[in-house]
Design an enzyme around this catalytic site. Structure first.
Site, PDB file in Angstrom:
ATOM      1  N   PRO A   4      -0.180   5.567   6.346  1.00 40.72           N
ATOM      2  CA  PRO A   4      -1.230   4.730   6.919  1.00 40.72           C
ATOM      3  C   PRO A   4      -1.435   3.449   6.114  1.00 40.72           C
ATOM      4  O   PRO A   4      -1.312   3.435   4.893  1.00 40.72           O
ATOM      5  CB  PRO A   4      -2.466   5.611   6.857  1.00 40.72           C
ATOM      6  CG  PRO A   4      -2.185   6.617   5.813  1.00 40.72           C
ATOM      7  CD  PRO A   4      -0.702   6.779   5.748  1.00 40.72           C
ATOM      8  N   LEU A   5      -1.731   2.381   6.841  1.00 41.39           N
ATOM      9  CA  LEU A   5      -2.033   1.095   6.244  1.00 41.39           C
ATOM     10  C   LEU A   5      -3.376   0.631   6.780  1.00 41.39           C
ATOM     11  O   LEU A   5      -3.562   0.502   7.989  1.00 41.39           O
ATOM     12  CB  LEU A   5      -0.956   0.068   6.600  1.00 41.39           C
ATOM     13  CG  LEU A   5      -1.263  -1.383   6.237  1.00 41.39           C
ATOM     14  CD1 LEU A   5      -1.372  -1.553   4.732  1.00 41.39           C
ATOM     15  CD2 LEU A   5      -0.201  -2.299   6.810  1.00 41.39           C
TER      16      LEU A   5
END
Length: 66
Positions: A4-5
């Site tokens: 995830p970013l």
């Protein structure tokens, strides 16, 4: 693997401690919410000058002067 970013944009003016706390809390929330491995979580924090952030054609800097 989940990578995830999270990208966060805030107006400049917070202390380094506040920004570090924000990164930590967001990382913890992502880890808990989607069970992402901690080392895989990326957080990008951008600070924008108050003169470069506007709503309704009024910048934050202009609003703070009132």
């Amino acid at each position: 693997m989940i990578v995830p970013l999270v990208e966060i944009t805030v107006v400049q003016g917070r202390s380094p401690t506040q920004l570090r706390t924000l990164i930590s809390k967001v990382t913890e929330a992502v880890e808990a919410a989607i069970e992402a491995p901690l080392p895989s979580i990326r957080v990008i924090l951008r600070e924008v000058p108050a003169t470069h952030w506007a709503a309704g054609d009024v910048t934050v800097a202009e609003r703070e002067k009132k």
